[in-house]
Design an enzyme around this catalytic site. Structure first.
Site, mmCIF file in Angstrom:
data_model
loop_
_atom_site.group_PDB
_atom_site.id
_atom_site.type_symbol
_atom_site.label_atom_id
_atom_site.label_comp_id
_atom_site.label_asym_id
_atom_site.label_seq_id
_atom_site.Cartn_x
_atom_site.Cartn_y
_atom_site.Cartn_z
ATOM 1 C CD GLU A 262 37.443 27.725 -2.950
ATOM 2 O OE1 GLU A 262 38.018 27.517 -1.879
ATOM 3 O OE2 GLU A 262 38.014 28.283 -3.763
ATOM 4 C CE LYS B 141 35.850 35.384 11.373
ATOM 5 N NZ LYS B 141 36.089 34.514 12.261
ATOM 6 C CD GLU C 246 31.330 19.030 4.867
ATOM 7 O OE1 GLU C 246 30.754 20.072 5.506
ATOM 8 O OE2 GLU C 246 32.028 19.284 4.100
ATOM 9 C CB CYS D 79 36.165 20.891 1.515
ATOM 10 S SG CYS D 79 37.615 21.642 0.274
HETATM 11 N N1 LIG Z 1 34.941 23.811 -0.350
HETATM 12 C C1 LIG Z 1 35.950 24.061 0.250
HETATM 13 O O1 LIG Z 1 36.908 24.427 -0.390
HETATM 14 C C2 LIG Z 1 36.147 23.916 1.652
HETATM 15 C C3 LIG Z 1 35.074 23.890 2.409
HETATM 16 N N2 LIG Z 1 35.220 23.785 3.784
HETATM 17 C C4 LIG Z 1 34.025 23.623 4.549
HETATM 18 O O2 LIG Z 1 34.141 24.428 5.717
HETATM 19 C C5 LIG Z 1 33.318 23.912 6.858
HETATM 20 C C6 LIG Z 1 34.369 23.660 8.214
HETATM 21 O O3 LIG Z 1 34.981 24.960 8.298
HETATM 22 P P1 LIG Z 1 34.303 25.813 9.574
HETATM 23 O O4 LIG Z 1 35.557 27.030 9.753
HETATM 24 O O5 LIG Z 1 33.775 25.140 10.472
HETATM 25 O O6 LIG Z 1 33.229 26.731 8.648
HETATM 26 P P2 LIG Z 1 32.183 27.808 9.202
HETATM 27 O O7 LIG Z 1 31.431 28.183 8.085
HETATM 28 O O8 LIG Z 1 31.818 27.632 10.633
HETATM 29 O O9 LIG Z 1 33.089 29.048 9.468
HETATM 30 C C7 LIG Z 1 34.039 29.808 8.411
HETATM 31 C C8 LIG Z 1 34.332 30.996 8.813
HETATM 32 O O10 LIG Z 1 33.068 31.748 8.602
HETATM 33 C C9 LIG Z 1 32.954 32.709 9.990
HETATM 34 N N3 LIG Z 1 31.566 32.720 9.868
HETATM 35 C C10 LIG Z 1 30.635 31.988 10.667
HETATM 36 N N4 LIG Z 1 29.574 32.615 10.457
HETATM 37 C C11 LIG Z 1 29.541 33.760 10.097
HETATM 38 C C12 LIG Z 1 28.656 34.573 9.556
HETATM 39 N N5 LIG Z 1 27.418 34.558 9.862
HETATM 40 N N6 LIG Z 1 29.034 35.700 8.951
HETATM 41 C C13 LIG Z 1 30.579 35.908 8.459
HETATM 42 N N7 LIG Z 1 31.329 35.004 8.942
HETATM 43 C C14 LIG Z 1 30.791 33.775 9.611
HETATM 44 C C15 LIG Z 1 33.860 31.812 10.764
HETATM 45 O O11 LIG Z 1 34.103 32.539 11.963
HETATM 46 C C16 LIG Z 1 35.186 31.179 10.184
HETATM 47 O O12 LIG Z 1 35.854 32.051 10.206
HETATM 48 C C17 LIG Z 1 33.045 22.456 6.446
HETATM 49 O O13 LIG Z 1 31.764 22.603 6.102
HETATM 50 C C18 LIG Z 1 33.769 21.995 5.150
HETATM 51 O O14 LIG Z 1 33.281 21.530 4.146
HETATM 52 C C19 LIG Z 1 36.543 23.773 4.353
HETATM 53 C C20 LIG Z 1 37.424 23.728 3.579
HETATM 54 C C21 LIG Z 1 37.535 23.935 2.055
HETATM 55 O O1 LIG Z 2 39.549 21.609 2.303
HETATM 56 C C1 LIG Z 2 39.401 22.154 1.308
HETATM 57 C C2 LIG Z 2 40.566 22.687 0.092
HETATM 58 C C3 LIG Z 2 41.668 22.061 0.129
HETATM 59 C C4 LIG Z 2 42.444 22.433 -0.813
HETATM 60 C C5 LIG Z 2 42.402 23.581 -1.627
HETATM 61 S S1 LIG Z 2 43.315 24.037 -2.948
HETATM 62 O O2 LIG Z 2 44.393 23.287 -3.031
HETATM 63 O O3 LIG Z 2 43.862 25.475 -2.449
HETATM 64 O O4 LIG Z 2 42.504 24.163 -4.094
HETATM 65 C C6 LIG Z 2 40.999 24.136 -1.522
HETATM 66 C C7 LIG Z 2 40.166 23.626 -0.525
#
Ligand SMILES: NC(=O)C1=CN([C@@H]2O[C@H](COP(=O)(O)OP(=O)(O)OC[C@H]3O[C@@H](n4cnc5c(N)ncnc54)[C@H](O)[C@@H]3O)[C@@H](O)[C@H]2O)C=CC1
Ligand SMILES: O=Cc1ccc(S(=O)(=O)O)cc1
Length: 484
Positions: free
Chosen positions: A252, A176, A388, A286
């Site tokens: 993540e 998704k 954040e 992130c």
């Molecule tokens: N730790 C990591 O590796 C990473 C974390 N992030 C985090 O992601 C956030 C930004 O990305 P967004 O796309 O806005 O996150 P989001 O959590 O709003 O959405 C992510 C996905 O979850 C889906 N989604 C939303 N609510 C849902 C539910 N109740 N049930 C199932 N699916 C649902 C969305 O449609 C989307 O595909 C930031 O907070 C960031 O820190 C982003 C990239 C990497």
């Molecule tokens: O933004 C989050 C993020 C960025 C990179 C990776 S990885 O390099 O694939 O491990 C994971 C999460």
């Protein structure tokens, strides 16, 4: 008009309900996304289940590895198309997408295919109570149908970071993608067909989260495990869905990462490193640094240098030469980031750089642009120091001692990443040992070896992926004990 269709059981599937996919740079409509309803999600999960029992499930590891290498090669062969799709969806600079997103999107298939080919399992001989012997050995089986729920910041990279190891381990997936970035996941469906990945192994369902494809997928009882990258709050909702049937999750989530700059650092490298970690991908990473702590003797000099760097960043559309900063992903996200800019001011910040919206020419005026922004002078309780933002911004505060800065870095519910800048290896190691995060970079940032563990501590996630750690989530380890 371009149509983004679902990809189910090897076929592109239209639905009656569509929504617009808009370009962040100027808000023009790129195409229409066909939203999957409960019926399409169910069809995708059923196809994924059937594929587990079909050719894919019976395939040798060697053949699976060959096919995943072919997927990677085909992404590279079509990298211009992937690049255009990713740039249109995200507005990120071409230089960034061509150096990071697309090559990593391909590498994720090769690296994990090679890992599964080479990783051994354990064996233990044991004595039995009757004086005989037994042999234990482990077998890895796929977990089953994996639900892959993705964010919009690095769409292809973060999706393949899950799909690569999931398929390498013999699972099937239903992806998704974020509603903001449907393009590259859809394009990958064409690649899967072309190289001969059997129908049902890779499926894509488009839509939103609640009461849409995201929720239908994560609540579907036919899904054996859920891997998710996104906001911590969404993680909570998905975890509740996964509780039904006691299905494993790999999460993540968000971060509020600290950058720690000691007075003995290589100053220019530290300034360049923090510039990248705070502003790359318009702060929508992130792993990005939103809290910078600088040791007092170099505090003023560092703030001045970072201000100069931020003000020197070129904001503009993907294809313009020398552009460093694209737009934010959406009008909604821009509103969120600007609301934090307002809060910072209201809570007494000194705005060192930016703090507003740049004037953009012509159609770009409809895009979601914000200025790279730096604050100082806020207490640790301030909103932009605690929460954040996920935008191109950071707060810089001074510190005096190693102990003090470790406490400051750890005073958060999150625990994803830290970047530390010092020439003193002893100090670097002491800090690395005490910061409560999943990833600690020393004199670097976002330097990734895909064999290493990746994931967050505390509220930043559950589990680790990367290298053999991905196998822990995507396989079931079975011990076989033979009485000899
Ligand atoms: N730790 C990591 O590796 C990473 C974390 N992030 C985090 O992601 C956030 C930004 O990305 P967004 O796309 O806005 O996150 P989001 O959590 O709003 O959405 C992510 C996905 O979850 C889906 N989604 C939303 N609510 C849902 C539910 N109740 N049930 C199932 N699916 C649902 C969305 O449609 C989307 O595909 C930031 O907070 C960031 O820190 C982003 C990239 C990497
Ligand atoms: O933004 C989050 C993020 C960025 C990179 C990776 S990885 O390099 O694939 O491990 C994971 C999460």
């Amino acid at each position: 008009m371009k149509q983004f269709l679902n990809y189910i059981n090897g076929e592109f599937v239209a639905t009656d309900t569509t929504f617009e996919n808009c370009a962040p740079a100027d808000n023009h409509v790129i195409g229409l996304v066909h939203e999957a309803g409960a019926a399409e999600v169910d069809a995708a999960v059923r196809a994924a289940r059937a594929a587990l029992k079909g050719d894919w499930g019976r395939m040798s590891v060697a053949r699976r590895v060959e096919l995943l290498h072919a997927v990677a090669d085909e992404i590279i062969r079509r990298s211009d198309e992937f690049l255009e799709a990713e740039i249109a969806d995200t507005g990120k600079p071409r230089s960034l997408a061509s150096h990071i997103d697309i090559p990593r999107g391909a590498a994720n298939f090769k690296v994990f295919a090679d890992i599964i080919k080479n990783v051994p399992t354990e064996t233990f001989e044991m004595a039995t109570p009757d004086g005989g012997q037994a042999l234990n050995y482990a077998i890895r089986s796929p977990l089953g149908v994996i639900g892959v729920v993705c964010p919009w910041n690095l769409p292809l990279l973060l999706m393949t970071w899950k799909v690569g190891p999931a398929l390498a381990c013999g699972n099937t997936v239903v992806v998704k993608p974020s509603e903001e970035t449907p393009a590259t996941a859809t394009l990958l469906g064409e690649v899967m067909s072309k190289v001969g990945i059997p129908p049902g192994v890779y499926n894509v369902v488009h839509g939103f989260g609640p009461n849409s494809a995201g929720e239908f997928l994560t609540q579907h009882p036919g899904v054996n495990g859920i891997t998710f990258t996104g906001e911590t709050r969404t993680g909570e909702a998905i975890m509740a869905a996964a509780a039904k049937g006691v299905r494993p999750v790999s999460f993540e989530l968000g971060g509020k990462n600290a950058g720690i700059v000691f007075a003995d650092c290589d100053f220019d490298k530290a300034v360049a490193g923090i510039t990248r970690s705070a502003f790359e991908n318009c702060g929508q990473v992130c792993l990005g640094t939103e809290r910078v702590y600088v040791q007092r003797p170099i505090f003023d000099k560092f703030v001045a240098a970072l201000k100069a760097k931020a003000e020197g960043l070129k904001i503009g559309p993907s294809n313009e030469a020398g552009v460093n900063l694209g737009p934010l992903i959406s009008a909604e996200h821009k509103q969120k980031v600007l609301s934090y800019f307002d809060k910072a001011r209201a809570e007494g910040a000194t705005v060192v750089a930016g703090g507003g919206v740049p004037a953009m020419p012509g159609e770009l005026g409809h895009g979601h642009w914000v200025q790279p922004t730096i604050w100082t002078g806020l207490p640790e309780t301030a909103s932009v120091v605690r929460e954040e933002v996920f935008g191109p911004c950071c707060h810089i505060a001074p510190f005096d001692t190693e102990e003090e800065v470790i406490a400051l870095a750890n005073a958060t519910d999150y625990g994803l990443a830290t970047t530390v800048w010092t020439e003193n290896l002893g100090c670097a190691h002491r800090v690395a040992k005490q910061v409560e995060v999943g990833i600690c970079w020393i004199n670097s940032w976002f330097l990734r070896d895909l064999r290493t563990a990746f994931g967050g501590a505390k509220g930043s996630g559950i589990g680790r992926e990367g290298g053999v750690h991905s196998l822990e989530f995507y396989t079931e380890l079975r011990n076989v004990c033979i009485k000899l």
